[in-house]
Every structure is written in structure tokens, then in C-alpha cells.
Design a protein around this motif. Structure first.
Motif, PDB file in Angstrom:
ATOM      1  N   MET A   1       0.662  -1.281   0.077  1.00 11.18           N
ATOM      2  CA  MET A   1       0.062   0.046  -0.042  1.00 11.18           C
ATOM      3  C   MET A   1       0.980   1.208   0.046  1.00 11.18           C
ATOM      4  O   MET A   1       2.049   1.322   0.851  1.00 11.18           O
ATOM      5  N   GLU A   2       0.483   2.204  -0.928  1.00 10.94           N
ATOM      6  CA  GLU A   2       1.106   3.508  -0.702  1.00 10.94           C
ATOM      7  C   GLU A   2       0.365   4.519  -0.370  1.00 10.94           C
ATOM      8  O   GLU A   2      -0.903   4.504  -0.534  1.00 10.94           O
ATOM      9  N   ILE A   3       0.894   5.696   0.186  1.00 12.40           N
ATOM     10  CA  ILE A   3      -0.019   6.998   0.217  1.00 12.40           C
ATOM     11  C   ILE A   3       0.518   8.016  -0.595  1.00 12.40           C
ATOM     12  O   ILE A   3       1.763   8.275  -0.753  1.00 12.40           O
ATOM     13  N   VAL A   4      -0.284   8.486  -1.419  1.00 11.46           N
ATOM     14  CA  VAL A   4      -0.056   9.614  -2.194  1.00 11.46           C
ATOM     15  C   VAL A   4      -1.040  10.751  -2.113  1.00 11.46           C
ATOM     16  O   VAL A   4      -2.262  10.714  -1.850  1.00 11.46           O
ATOM     17  N   ASP A   5      -0.476  12.040  -2.311  1.00 11.48           N
ATOM     18  CA  ASP A   5      -1.176  13.488  -2.492  1.00 11.48           C
ATOM     19  C   ASP A   5      -1.192  13.682  -3.771  1.00 11.48           C
ATOM     20  O   ASP A   5      -0.324  13.655  -4.477  1.00 11.48           O
ATOM     21  N   VAL A   6      -2.547  13.897  -4.210  1.00  8.59           N
ATOM     22  CA  VAL A   6      -2.585  14.423  -5.619  1.00  8.59           C
ATOM     23  C   VAL A   6      -3.640  15.738  -5.720  1.00  8.59           C
ATOM     24  O   VAL A   6      -4.355  15.861  -4.464  1.00  8.59           O
ATOM     25  N   ILE A   7      -3.486  16.344  -6.863  1.00 11.07           N
ATOM     26  CA  ILE A   7      -4.162  17.681  -7.064  1.00 11.07           C
ATOM     27  C   ILE A   7      -5.229  17.395  -8.159  1.00 11.07           C
ATOM     28  O   ILE A   7      -4.563  17.086  -9.380  1.00 11.07           O
ATOM     29  N   LEU A   8      -6.699  17.599  -8.174  1.00 13.21           N
ATOM     30  CA  LEU A   8      -7.508  17.193  -9.395  1.00 13.21           C
ATOM     31  C   LEU A   8      -8.323  18.547  -9.307  1.00 13.21           C
ATOM     32  O   LEU A   8      -8.611  19.362  -8.431  1.00 13.21           O
ATOM     33  N   PRO A   9      -8.576  18.642 -10.744  1.00 12.82           N
ATOM     34  CA  PRO A   9      -9.580  19.862 -11.146  1.00 12.82           C
ATOM     35  C   PRO A   9     -10.947  19.217 -10.207  1.00 12.82           C
ATOM     36  O   PRO A   9     -11.450  18.065  -9.799  1.00 12.82           O
ATOM     37  N   LEU A  10     -11.895  20.284  -9.865  1.00  9.60           N
ATOM     38  CA  LEU A  10     -12.982  20.215  -8.953  1.00  9.60           C
ATOM     39  C   LEU A  10     -13.884  19.342  -9.652  1.00  9.60           C
ATOM     40  O   LEU A  10     -14.321  18.112  -9.104  1.00  9.60           O
ATOM     41  N   GLU A  11     -14.116  19.239 -10.958  1.00 12.09           N
ATOM     42  CA  GLU A  11     -15.209  18.290 -11.804  1.00 12.09           C
ATOM     43  C   GLU A  11     -14.693  16.835 -11.746  1.00 12.09           C
ATOM     44  O   GLU A  11     -15.347  15.935 -11.911  1.00 12.09           O
ATOM     45  N   ALA A  12     -13.303  16.609 -11.310  1.00 12.69           N
ATOM     46  CA  ALA A  12     -12.649  15.238 -11.293  1.00 12.69           C
ATOM     47  C   ALA A  12     -12.511  14.869  -9.855  1.00 12.69           C
ATOM     48  O   ALA A  12     -12.314  13.585  -9.752  1.00 12.69           O
ATOM     49  N   SER A  13     -12.933  15.448  -8.863  1.00 14.44           N
ATOM     50  CA  SER A  13     -12.457  15.131  -7.598  1.00 14.44           C
ATOM     51  C   SER A  13     -13.272  13.934  -6.991  1.00 14.44           C
ATOM     52  O   SER A  13     -13.142  13.305  -6.307  1.00 14.44           O
ATOM     53  N   GLU A  14     -14.696  13.639  -7.604  1.00 11.60           N
ATOM     54  CA  GLU A  14     -15.277  12.583  -7.098  1.00 11.60           C
ATOM     55  C   GLU A  14     -15.294  11.250  -8.079  1.00 11.60           C
ATOM     56  O   GLU A  14     -16.205  10.642  -8.047  1.00 11.60           O
ATOM     57  N   ASP A  15     -14.161  11.510  -8.950  1.00 11.34           N
ATOM     58  CA  ASP A  15     -14.267  10.352  -9.863  1.00 11.34           C
ATOM     59  C   ASP A  15     -13.283   9.353  -9.649  1.00 11.34           C
ATOM     60  O   ASP A  15     -11.977   9.719  -9.563  1.00 11.34           O
ATOM     61  N   ALA A  16     -13.602   8.193  -9.143  1.00  8.45           N
ATOM     62  CA  ALA A  16     -12.547   7.356  -8.808  1.00  8.45           C
ATOM     63  C   ALA A  16     -11.640   6.977  -9.848  1.00  8.45           C
ATOM     64  O   ALA A  16     -10.550   6.401  -9.646  1.00  8.45           O
ATOM     65  N   ALA A  17     -12.160   6.724 -11.063  1.00 10.27           N
ATOM     66  CA  ALA A  17     -11.280   6.505 -12.156  1.00 10.27           C
ATOM     67  C   ALA A  17     -10.131   7.579 -12.279  1.00 10.27           C
ATOM     68  O   ALA A  17      -9.008   7.490 -12.655  1.00 10.27           O
ATOM     69  N   ALA A  18     -10.453   8.833 -12.028  1.00 13.54           N
ATOM     70  CA  ALA A  18      -9.488   9.916 -12.100  1.00 13.54           C
ATOM     71  C   ALA A  18      -8.463   9.738 -10.928  1.00 13.54           C
ATOM     72  O   ALA A  18      -7.288  10.129 -11.193  1.00 13.54           O
ATOM     73  N   TRP A  19      -8.826   9.434  -9.881  1.00 10.70           N
ATOM     74  CA  TRP A  19      -8.162   9.073  -8.672  1.00 10.70           C
ATOM     75  C   TRP A  19      -6.949   7.917  -8.992  1.00 10.70           C
ATOM     76  O   TRP A  19      -5.736   8.087  -8.891  1.00 10.70           O
ATOM     77  N   LYS A  20      -7.215   6.913  -9.823  1.00  8.51           N
ATOM     78  CA  LYS A  20      -6.209   5.967 -10.272  1.00  8.51           C
ATOM     79  C   LYS A  20      -5.366   6.575 -11.171  1.00  8.51           C
ATOM     80  O   LYS A  20      -3.973   6.420 -11.013  1.00  8.51           O
ATOM     81  N   ARG A  21      -5.864   7.167 -12.153  1.00 11.03           N
ATOM     82  CA  ARG A  21      -4.877   7.910 -13.147  1.00 11.03           C
ATOM     83  C   ARG A  21      -4.070   8.880 -12.408  1.00 11.03           C
ATOM     84  O   ARG A  21      -2.780   8.974 -12.912  1.00 11.03           O
ATOM     85  N   ALA A  22      -4.550   9.704 -11.616  1.00 12.90           N
ATOM     86  CA  ALA A  22      -3.534  10.686 -10.906  1.00 12.90           C
ATOM     87  C   ALA A  22      -2.428   9.979 -10.036  1.00 12.90           C
ATOM     88  O   ALA A  22      -1.591  10.170  -9.770  1.00 12.90           O
ATOM     89  N   ALA A  23      -3.034   8.574  -9.409  1.00  9.44           N
ATOM     90  CA  ALA A  23      -2.240   7.888  -8.451  1.00  9.44           C
ATOM     91  C   ALA A  23      -1.137   7.285  -9.009  1.00  9.44           C
ATOM     92  O   ALA A  23      -0.004   7.207  -8.877  1.00  9.44           O
ATOM     93  N   ALA A  24      -1.423   6.685 -10.236  1.00  5.59           N
ATOM     94  CA  ALA A  24      -0.425   6.026 -11.217  1.00  5.59           C
ATOM     95  C   ALA A  24       0.673   7.122 -11.754  1.00  5.59           C
ATOM     96  O   ALA A  24       1.973   6.792 -11.618  1.00  5.59           O
ATOM     97  N   LYS A  25       0.223   8.346 -12.136  1.00  6.49           N
ATOM     98  CA  LYS A  25       1.163   9.489 -12.635  1.00  6.49           C
ATOM     99  C   LYS A  25       1.997   9.907 -11.369  1.00  6.49           C
ATOM    100  O   LYS A  25       3.118   9.923 -11.648  1.00  6.49           O
ATOM    101  N   ARG A  26       1.408   9.946 -10.279  1.00  4.00           N
ATOM    102  CA  ARG A  26       2.168  10.571  -9.085  1.00  4.00           C
ATOM    103  C   ARG A  26       3.295   9.396  -8.446  1.00  4.00           C
ATOM    104  O   ARG A  26       4.238   9.637  -8.407  1.00  4.00           O
ATOM    105  N   LEU A  27       2.799   8.013  -8.882  1.00  4.17           N
ATOM    106  CA  LEU A  27       3.960   7.047  -8.374  1.00  4.17           C
ATOM    107  C   LEU A  27       4.722   6.594  -9.531  1.00  4.17           C
ATOM    108  O   LEU A  27       5.828   5.735  -9.300  1.00  4.17           O
ATOM    109  N   GLY A  28       4.563   7.244 -10.760  1.00  2.76           N
ATOM    110  CA  GLY A  28       5.268   6.555 -12.046  1.00  2.76           C
ATOM    111  C   GLY A  28       5.199   5.405 -12.342  1.00  2.76           C
ATOM    112  O   GLY A  28       6.051   4.812 -12.701  1.00  2.76           O
ATOM    113  N   ILE A  29       4.065   4.972 -12.245  1.00  2.00           N
ATOM    114  CA  ILE A  29       3.856   3.511 -12.806  1.00  2.00           C
ATOM    115  C   ILE A  29       2.582   3.337 -13.768  1.00  2.00           C
ATOM    116  O   ILE A  29       1.868   4.406 -13.908  1.00  2.00           O
ATOM    117  N   PRO A  30       2.465   2.403 -14.434  1.00  2.00           N
ATOM    118  CA  PRO A  30       1.356   2.312 -15.404  1.00  2.00           C
ATOM    119  C   PRO A  30       0.035   2.101 -14.400  1.00  2.00           C
ATOM    120  O   PRO A  30      -0.070   1.564 -13.339  1.00  2.00           O
TER     121      PRO A  30
END
Length: 520
Positions: A1-30
Motif C-alpha cells: 500500500m502507498e500513500i500519495v497526495d494528488v491535486i485534481l480539478p473540481l469536476e474530477a474530484s469525485e471520480d474514482a477513475a480519475a483518482w487511479k490515473r492521478a495516483a499512477a502518474k504520481r507514483l510513476g507506474i502504469p
């Protein structure tokens, strides 16, 4: 398990798919390696457009996250001969002290002058509809204390005072929304808090503690060596104990009077007085969220809040207990006074936003009351304002009111804007009724705040008098390590009423800390 901080636009803030994309980018993984995400912190950055949302996520990489564990509360079975602790007051300090006593193997005996939260609801109707205060059951007194029916804001800067997370988890274990564990500015709401405090009371009783309502403390019980061994109540009952935690809140003035009669050492301290200021909530939304003309607040945004503070001639001027989407309510505890406070429900969907707007009062500012009232001079200062508000309102709980623009010009308002205050208001010269040292500083503060929030002092801004119960004018001293009164052994001052807290969370933390001190 990893803990990451991400920043999203308001309209994406409740989108679980957007969370995954942002988390992957933050961790540098696919992205396909991110199996699951879980939100653990949520805050909104509305300082400029576009509005951003800051999220802290638990991220399951190549595997699912472990199941979430819901908070629970339990205490061990009380041992035979457990130390008995009398707790005076059933607000957050008293209730959390009681729960902590039980965790530590001590039996709490909680005494509350008011009624349980369920019965207390019915006692609010007379003050709202008839202007009649039921003096031991109102917005200030009763199960849960003043916080039960005044908003339930949990945001605190008291993190260094103790385990804030434990306070939140205890509230969730008793029915508060899970969201308070996540939001940067958590809030329960006055519609939900009564059920939470009643559940906390059930936990106290089920674990072996006692809770007594309509038990108004009027005297102290001392042993032959002068050590405090319990208290007595107005109906003649006595409640002995091995220690007494005094957690009465800042409005129990008869307790200060009783302590003065009993020659218990108290100290004057700064406090603050002023008014409630109210604006249309859409105005605050537009200013704080930088909305364009004709634009409305997104459903993803909460009702906007603000915080304002400055210092004018060595006295603080600041907003206090800001209630977005809330109501102004009557918080008097006696029938010869008018006091106002703020509240909101969990939805925060009122068309109004209100806040205390107060000026610091130092002990030197109340010297004119000392000859007659002695150590209780600060309370007399507050009371004089409250009685003046009652007289200016003209009856019941009608409050004196004034448009901010007229207050700044020193003239009576010919009319008042729409407001949330149910008992109603009467136009009055607040600039003449309040103490001069408060008026001048408040006027300067309002002009400054109007430059920070354009239109804050505009024609639709309303002042209602008076907000006087921000904190206690007195401190009941205690020793730094033992938290026991320096002269009266067995007395443990606690919470807002004793001068050691300033809100639900800080009071709860102080209650827990004092219980630990009693345990030794």
C-alpha cells in the motif's frame, strides 16, 4: 500500500477513475498496476480559479487494499472498588472525560443541569416562538453542551494538545458521518449531533458509568482536611467521589458565583464580545469562490466560509464560529437578556451565512465593574451587554439589529434586510449600545475586512446583538503537571468553562487529558 497526495480539478474530484490515473502518474507506474484507491483526506483550494481539490489517497499497487476498519469504542469491565470521578457538565469536555475514565478503569458520575438531548429539543420551541428561555434547558445547557445545537464544527488548531484523530473516531463510532475523518474542515451539523451525544451517553451507561440530568450543582463537599470529595445539587442530593472534574462550559455563571462564595481561587482572562454578522450565502460564495456574474456555486462545492482577523490598538478583531448556510439562534440562558449565536445543519443549505464578529476584551477593560463584582467583573460586563440587547430589542428574544453600512456611519437603520434569526430583530443604534472601545475597533475592522472581501460591509450585511459567549472571562487555575487546582485538592478544572479550550475538539481533548491526570 502507498500513500500519495494528488491535486485534481473540481469536476474530477469525485471520480474514482480519475483518482487511479492521478495516483499512477504520481507514483510513476502504469495505471493498470493501481488496483484500488481509497480517499483518506479531502480539501479544497479555492484561492484562485480554477478551483483545485487536494486528495490524499491510499493506493493498492498490484493488489487490493486491506478492508477498511470502522471505528468502534469499548471500555474494559470496571474493577471492584474502581475510583469514582464526579464530572460536572455533560458537554464535550465532560463526555470525553467520562469515556476516558472508563477506558482507564474509573467510574464517571456525570452531572448535567439540563435535560437529555431528546427532551432538550422541545425546550428550544419556547425561546424561538415565544421568546421565553427555559433557564436550565436551552441552546447552551443540556446533554452535549452548547455544541449540540450550534453547528458541530470540528476544525481545530489544537493538534498539539492531543489525539485529534481519536476524538473524530470516537464521534464516528457513535454515529457521526465517516466523512469527518476525511474532510479538512469537518462538520457534523446540529441535526445529527443530538443522536451522536445520546449514543455516547449510552456507552457511558453500558460501561458502568452514571449520567444524571437536571442535577444542578450548587455546593462543594470537602473532607476534614479541606480536600474536595464531591458536590451537592440544588435539590439536596450529594454526589461523593474521589475527584471532581469541573467541565461546566463558559455559560454556567452560577458555578463561578458558587466558586467565589466558596473562596476557590479564580483568575481573570481575556475574552471577546461583539455581534453576529449575516450575509446572503450566494454573496459569500461569489467572493470566496471567485464566481463570475450570474454563475452559481457548483454542487461539488460546500457553502463557502471565511475567516477574518486583525489587530486594532492592541485588541484583536476577528470573525468567530462562522456558519456557512446557517442560522442565527437565540443563546440566552436567562430571561432578562438577549444573546445570539450561530448554527447550521449538515447540509448547510440555508440561504444565509453568519459569523460572530468580536473584539477582544482584556481584564483592564472591565475595571469599572470590579468594585461591585470583584473577580466576576468580566461576567458583569457580558451581562450588561446582554441586558442592553434585551431592552433595545423590546421584548422576548427580539434582537437589536443594524445594517453594517449604517453602523459605520453611526446612524439607525430605517429598515433591516431579510435574516435567518427566527425571533426577529428591531432596528437599534448598536454603535451607541455597545462599549465604546468595542465599537471603534469593530468599525475599523469592518472597513479593513471590506477591502479583503469586497462588499462585506455592504447594504445587505446585517449586524445582530450581541455575541458575548465566545469564551469565559475567568480561568479556574490548575497545576501544570497534575492539572489539579493549586489550592483545592481534588478539583480538576477542565474545558471551556475553566478557560482551557475553545471549541468541541479542544474541549474533548482537554477532557481526555484531565481524566488521565485524575488516574495519575
Amino acid at each position: 500500500m502507498e500513500i500519495v497526495d494528488v491535486i485534481l480539478p473540481l469536476e474530477a474530484s469525485e471520480d474514482a477513475a480519475a483518482w487511479k490515473r492521478a495516483a499512477a502518474k504520481r507514483l510513476g507506474i502504469p495505471e493498470k498496476r493501481v488496483v484500488e484507491t481509497r480517499l483518506v483526506k479531502h480539501s479544497i483550494d479555492a484561492r484562485k480559479r480554477p478551483i483545485k481539490v487536494q486528495l490524499r489517497l491510499e493506493v493498492g499497487v498490484d493488489q487490493s487494499l486491506p478492508p477498511a476498519v470502522d471505528p468502534t469504542w469499548e471500555a474494559p469491565r470496571l474493577p471492584q472498588g474502581a475510583k469514582e470521578v464526579v464530572i460536572v457538565g455533560c458537554g464535550p469536555a465532560g463526555m470525553f472525560a467520562a469515556l476516558r475514565c472508563l477506558e482507564l478503569g474509573m467510574k464517571p458520575i456525570v452531572l448535567e443541569r439540563g435535560k437529555d438531548a431528546s427532551a432538550r429539543r422541545f425546550d428550544l420551541a419556547p425561546i424561538l416562538r415565544k421568546g421565553t428561555v427555559i433557564e436550565d434547558s436551552n441552546y447552551c445547557f443540556g446533554e452535549g453542551g452548547a455544541g449540540t445545537f450550534s453547528d458541530g464544527k470540528l476544525y481545530t488548531r489544537a493538534a498539539k494538545r492531543g489525539p485529534v484523530r481519536k476524538v473524530y473516531e470516537t464521534l464516528v463510532a457513535h454515529g457521526a458521518p465517516q466523512r469527518i475523518l476525511i474532510d479538512a474542515h469537518p462538520h457534523i451539523g446540529s441535526n445529527l449531533l443530538p443522536n451522536v451525544v445520546m449514543a455516547m451517553r449510552r456507552s457511558i451507561l453500558e460501561a458502568g458509568g452514571e449520567v444524571h440530568f437536571q442535577a444542578k450543582v450548587s455546593g462543594l463537599l470537602r473532607d476534614g482536611e479541606g480536600v474536595l470529595r464531591g458536590v451537592s445539587t440544588t435539590d439536596g442530593r450529594e454526589f461523593p467521589g474521589d475527584a471532581v472534574i469541573l467541565a461546566t462550559g463558559h455559560s454556567a455563571r452560577d458555578i463561578y458565583q458558587m466558586l467565589a462564595r466558596e473562596s476557590v481561587l479564580m483568575e481573570p482572562k481575556p475574552f471577546a464580545v461583539g455581534v453576529r454578522i449575516e450575509h446572503p450565502q450566494p454573496f459569500i460564495d461569489h467572493q470566496q469562490y471567485h464566481l463570475r456574474k450570474g454563475e452559481t456555486r457548483s454542487d461539488l462545492l460546500p457553502a463557502a466560509r471565511y475567516g477574518l482577523a486583525t489587530k486594532i490598538r492592541d485588541r484583536g478583531v476577528h470573525s468567530f464560529c462562522m456558519c456557512p448556510g446557517g442560522w442565527i439562534v437565540p443563546a440566552a440562558t436567562e430571561n432578562d437578556e438577549v444573546v445570539v449565536n450561530g448554527m447550521s445543519l449538515s447540509r448547510r443549505d440555508s440561504p444565509f451565512a453568519n459569523s460572530g464578529l468580536v473584539v477582544t476584551v482584556e481584564p483592564a477593560d472591565v475595571k469599572s465593574f470590579e468594585d461591585e463584582h470583584g473577580i466576576l467583573a468580566g461576567i458583569a460586563y457580558q451581562k450588561a451587554m446582554e441586558v442592553a440587547a434585551k431592552q433595545a430589542g423590546g421584548g422576548g428574544q427580539v434582537a437589536p439589529g443594524q445594517r453594517v453600512a449604517d453602523f459605520l456611519k453611526g446612524k439607525v437603520s430605517p429598515d433591516l434586510p431579510e435574516m435567518s434569526y427566527f425571533p426577529g430583530a428591531k432596528s437599534a443604534p448598536l454603535h451607541e449600545i455597545m462599549p465604546k472601545g468595542v465599537v471603534g475597533r469593530m468599525q475599523e475592522g469592518l472597513r479593513l475586512f471590506d477591502r479583503r472581501i469586497r462588499g462585506y460591509a455592504g447594504r445587505e450585511a446585517l449586524l445582530l446583538g450581541f455575541e458575548t459567549r465566545t469564551s469565559s472571562p475567568l480561568r479556574v487555575p490548575r497545576e501544570k503537571e497534575s492539572l489539579e487546582h493549586p489550592e483545592l485538592r481534588g478539583l480538576f478544572p477542565c474545558g471551556e468553562g475553566a478557560g482551557y479550550a475553545g471549541g468541541i475538539v479542544s474541549a474533548a481533548l482537554d477532557g481526555m487529558r484531565v481524566a488521565e491526570a485524575v488516574k495519575g
